[in-house]
Design a protein around this motif. Structure first.
Motif, PDB file in Angstrom:
ATOM      1  N   ALA A 187       0.828  -1.217   0.000  1.00 31.33           N
ATOM      2  CA  ALA A 187       0.000   0.000   0.000  1.00 31.33           C
ATOM      3  C   ALA A 187       0.856   1.258   0.000  1.00 31.33           C
ATOM      4  N   LYS A 188       1.987   1.205   0.686  1.00 33.00           N
ATOM      5  CA  LYS A 188       2.848   2.382   0.819  1.00 33.00           C
ATOM      6  C   LYS A 188       3.623   2.682  -0.454  1.00 33.00           C
ATOM      7  N   ASN A 189       4.147   1.641  -1.101  1.00 35.02           N
ATOM      8  CA  ASN A 189       5.107   1.855  -2.182  1.00 35.02           C
ATOM      9  C   ASN A 189       4.629   1.434  -3.571  1.00 35.02           C
ATOM     10  N   HIS A 190       3.463   0.785  -3.664  1.00 37.66           N
ATOM     11  CA  HIS A 190       3.072   0.244  -4.963  1.00 37.66           C
ATOM     12  C   HIS A 190       1.603   0.503  -5.301  1.00 37.66           C
ATOM     13  N   SER A 191       1.118   1.657  -4.916  1.00 36.44           N
ATOM     14  CA  SER A 191      -0.276   2.009  -5.199  1.00 36.44           C
ATOM     15  C   SER A 191      -0.436   2.814  -6.483  1.00 36.44           C
ATOM     16  N   GLY A 192       0.677   3.302  -7.044  1.00 35.55           N
ATOM     17  CA  GLY A 192       0.610   4.105  -8.262  1.00 35.55           C
ATOM     18  C   GLY A 192       0.387   3.269  -9.505  1.00 35.55           C
ATOM     19  N   MET A 193       0.047   3.931 -10.614  1.00 35.09           N
ATOM     20  CA  MET A 193      -0.235   3.229 -11.872  1.00 35.09           C
ATOM     21  C   MET A 193       0.452   3.916 -13.057  1.00 35.09           C
ATOM     22  N   ALA A 194       1.602   4.526 -12.828  1.00 32.44           N
ATOM     23  CA  ALA A 194       2.309   5.225 -13.905  1.00 32.44           C
ATOM     24  C   ALA A 194       2.854   4.225 -14.928  1.00 32.44           C
ATOM     25  N   HIS A 195       2.950   4.676 -16.181  1.00 35.39           N
ATOM     26  CA  HIS A 195       3.535   3.828 -17.223  1.00 35.39           C
ATOM     27  C   HIS A 195       3.932   4.713 -18.401  1.00 35.39           C
ATOM     28  N   GLY A 196       4.352   4.078 -19.469  1.00 38.11           N
ATOM     29  CA  GLY A 196       4.749   4.804 -20.661  1.00 38.11           C
ATOM     30  C   GLY A 196       5.604   3.930 -21.539  1.00 38.11           C
ATOM     31  N   GLY A 197       6.239   4.549 -22.540  1.00 38.46           N
ATOM     32  CA  GLY A 197       7.098   3.761 -23.405  1.00 38.46           C
ATOM     33  C   GLY A 197       7.454   4.500 -24.675  1.00 38.46           C
ATOM     34  N   PHE A 198       8.125   3.777 -25.585  1.00 39.36           N
ATOM     35  CA  PHE A 198       8.673   4.369 -26.794  1.00 39.36           C
ATOM     36  C   PHE A 198       8.499   3.420 -27.969  1.00 39.36           C
ATOM     37  N   VAL A 199       8.158   3.974 -29.126  1.00 42.55           N
ATOM     38  CA  VAL A 199       8.274   3.269 -30.396  1.00 42.55           C
ATOM     39  C   VAL A 199       9.326   4.016 -31.202  1.00 42.55           C
ATOM     40  N   ILE A 200      10.356   3.291 -31.624  1.00 42.41           N
ATOM     41  CA  ILE A 200      11.467   3.915 -32.347  1.00 42.41           C
ATOM     42  C   ILE A 200      11.682   3.167 -33.662  1.00 42.41           C
ATOM     43  N   ARG A 201      11.729   3.910 -34.753  1.00 39.95           N
ATOM     44  CA  ARG A 201      12.041   3.348 -36.064  1.00 39.95           C
ATOM     45  C   ARG A 201      13.302   4.019 -36.584  1.00 39.95           C
ATOM     46  N   SER A 202      14.297   3.225 -36.875  1.00 36.78           N
ATOM     47  CA  SER A 202      15.549   3.719 -37.442  1.00 36.78           C
ATOM     48  C   SER A 202      15.642   3.221 -38.873  1.00 36.78           C
ATOM     49  N   GLY A 203      15.769   4.146 -39.826  1.00 40.09           N
ATOM     50  CA  GLY A 203      15.768   3.729 -41.218  1.00 40.09           C
ATOM     51  C   GLY A 203      16.523   4.681 -42.122  1.00 40.09           C
ATOM     52  N   LYS A 204      16.764   4.219 -43.338  1.00 41.96           N
ATOM     53  CA  LYS A 204      17.554   4.984 -44.301  1.00 41.96           C
ATOM     54  C   LYS A 204      16.682   5.442 -45.469  1.00 41.96           C
ATOM     55  N   THR A 205      17.023   6.600 -46.025  1.00 38.34           N
ATOM     56  CA  THR A 205      16.381   7.113 -47.231  1.00 38.34           C
ATOM     57  C   THR A 205      17.468   7.559 -48.205  1.00 38.34           C
ATOM     58  N   GLY A 206      17.057   7.880 -49.417  1.00 36.93           N
ATOM     59  CA  GLY A 206      18.020   8.264 -50.451  1.00 36.93           C
ATOM     60  C   GLY A 206      18.280   7.119 -51.406  1.00 36.93           C
ATOM     61  N   TRP A 207      18.922   7.438 -52.537  1.00 37.60           N
ATOM     62  CA  TRP A 207      19.162   6.434 -53.578  1.00 37.60           C
ATOM     63  C   TRP A 207      19.983   5.253 -53.065  1.00 37.60           C
ATOM     64  N   ASP A 208      21.032   5.562 -52.313  1.00 39.34           N
ATOM     65  CA  ASP A 208      21.900   4.525 -51.766  1.00 39.34           C
ATOM     66  C   ASP A 208      21.790   4.416 -50.247  1.00 39.34           C
ATOM     67  N   GLY A 209      20.668   4.908 -49.705  1.00 36.04           N
ATOM     68  CA  GLY A 209      20.499   4.849 -48.266  1.00 36.04           C
ATOM     69  C   GLY A 209      21.464   5.732 -47.505  1.00 36.04           C
ATOM     70  N   GLU A 210      21.795   6.878 -48.102  1.00 39.41           N
ATOM     71  CA  GLU A 210      22.819   7.734 -47.488  1.00 39.41           C
ATOM     72  C   GLU A 210      22.300   8.598 -46.342  1.00 39.41           C
ATOM     73  N   TYR A 211      20.980   8.681 -46.187  1.00 41.09           N
ATOM     74  CA  TYR A 211      20.410   9.523 -45.135  1.00 41.09           C
ATOM     75  C   TYR A 211      19.833   8.655 -44.019  1.00 41.09           C
ATOM     76  N   LYS A 212      20.280   8.941 -42.804  1.00 40.36           N
ATOM     77  CA  LYS A 212      19.807   8.206 -41.635  1.00 40.36           C
ATOM     78  C   LYS A 212      18.682   8.982 -40.964  1.00 40.36           C
ATOM     79  N   ASN A 213      17.618   8.264 -40.548  1.00 42.12           N
ATOM     80  CA  ASN A 213      16.443   8.894 -39.947  1.00 42.12           C
ATOM     81  C   ASN A 213      16.015   8.114 -38.709  1.00 42.12           C
ATOM     82  N   ILE A 214      15.555   8.841 -37.714  1.00 43.84           N
ATOM     83  CA  ILE A 214      15.006   8.231 -36.508  1.00 43.84           C
ATOM     84  C   ILE A 214      13.608   8.807 -36.272  1.00 43.84           C
ATOM     85  N   ILE A 215      12.602   7.942 -36.177  1.00 42.69           N
ATOM     86  CA  ILE A 215      11.258   8.351 -35.761  1.00 42.69           C
ATOM     87  C   ILE A 215      11.052   7.807 -34.355  1.00 42.69           C
ATOM     88  N   GLU A 216      10.694   8.684 -33.415  1.00 43.56           N
ATOM     89  CA  GLU A 216      10.447   8.231 -32.041  1.00 43.56           C
ATOM     90  C   GLU A 216       9.125   8.801 -31.541  1.00 43.56           C
TER      91      GLU A 216
END
Length: 327
Positions: A240-269
């Motif tokens: 009851a003292k230490n574990h009554s909260g309900m906080a949470h969260g998280g991340f979705v991360i996509r790392s990928g390349k664009t350009g003709w030869d994949g020369e550009y690095k991109n991160i979507i978070e």
């Protein structure tokens, strides 16, 4: 006004009640419970509390029934059952079992001429959408999902269903080194075990076998068997003292390349930081209940998911307002 029913009045059910209160196009019609209705005290005045066995008597009085049970044992049975009577929304979150759950609910809803929506929340749900967006935009790349640190309602519920467990709370914790490696854009190969750890705090019933409970937790398929899991046995006062909260969260991360030869690095978070997991999940459920009914009036029947919903259907704003204010 959409008339909303709530099935189950725990943390999620109370959150749905609050979200309905804050929705100008909805009203709470009734709450259905397995408990003695006289023992359930709602926040909303004048709303009846009804035995779950009497729900069929309300099939013409409710537009959407929002199911607030757990994914481990409640929703696999309840959602197909109640889809025979109502348009339903649930928050089923056992990812590995979503295809089978979808099939079961789809058959029931189509046979009854109803619409249903499963696995609504933030994961599955909003994170699912962001995984689709990110993989569509960055086809050459990798997607990673991290949860926590926070309380998982579904995992906590699954532990509480073990014989001998009086109360339990489970925390999902990202491995920080894995998170930072992903953010660097190096696209590492990470196993389930390398991305997260799980920590469980358990209050046992008198006479329960701690070793047996711990083994059942650590070997539970789809919940703990693929993770390094630490189980702590504590008393009710510490819980009851230490574990009554309900906080949470998280991340979705996509790392990928664009350009003709994949020369550009991109991160979507995409990330969420939630004071209350059930309160936020409830708000998502209510918004998708609105969207689902718009789909219903457009002729859609059977089971659906968040992936099928036009974003504009979620909002109380008109199409003109959305274009002017948010586009």
């Amino acid at each position: 006004m959409l008339k909303i029913g709530i099935l189950g009045y725990g943390n999620l059910g109370r959150g749905v009640e609050c979200a309905v209160k804050n929705s100008p196009d909805m009203e709470l019609a009734a709450v259905f419970t397995r408990r003695d209705p006289s023992s359930v005290k709602l926040l909303t005045a004048g709303v009846p509390v009804v035995k779950i066995e009497d729900a069929a008597n309300w099939k013409d009085k409710i537009d959407v029934m929002i199911l607030c049970g757990g994914s481990a044992t409640d929703l696999p049975k309840q959602t197909p059952e109640f889809a025979k009577l109502f348009n339903v929304v649930d928050s089923f979150d056992t990812h590995a079992k979503i295809p089978q759950h979808f099939a079961n609910v789809d058959a029931a809803a189509k046979a009854a001429g109803k619409i249903a929506m499963i696995s609504v929340g933030w994961d599955p749900g909003l994170f699912s959408l962001n995984r689709v967006f990110a993989t569509s935009f960055l086809s050459d790349g990798k997607t990673y999902t991290f949860w926590g640190k926070g309380v998982s309602q579904g995992h906590s519920d699954a532990v509480r269903r073990i014989a001998g467990v009086k109360n339990a709370k489970q925390y999902t914790i990202p491995v920080e080194s894995a998170l930072e490696t992903v953010r660097s854009g190096s696209n590492p190969e990470l196993s389930t075990r390398q991305k997260h750890t799980r920590e469980v705090f358990v209050v046992l019933e008198a006479g329960a076998d701690a070793a047996s409970v711990e083994k059942q937790i650590k070997t539970m398929p789809n919940y703990f068997d693929e993770y390094d899991t630490t189980v702590h046995f504590i008393d009710e006062e510490e819980f009851a003292k230490n574990h009554s909260g309900m906080a949470h969260g998280g991340f979705v991360i996509r790392s990928g390349k664009t350009g003709w030869d994949g020369e550009y690095k991109n991160i979507i978070e995409y990330s969420l930081k939630l004071d209350s997991n059930p309160a936020f999940t409830s708000s998502v459920l209510v918004a998708y209940a609105r969207a689902m009914m718009r789909m219903y009036h457009a002729g859609v029947r059977g089971c659906t998911t968040v992936l099928d919903v036009p974003p504009a259907y979620l909002s109380t704003k008109s199409a003109e307002e959305l274009r002017k204010e948010l586009l």
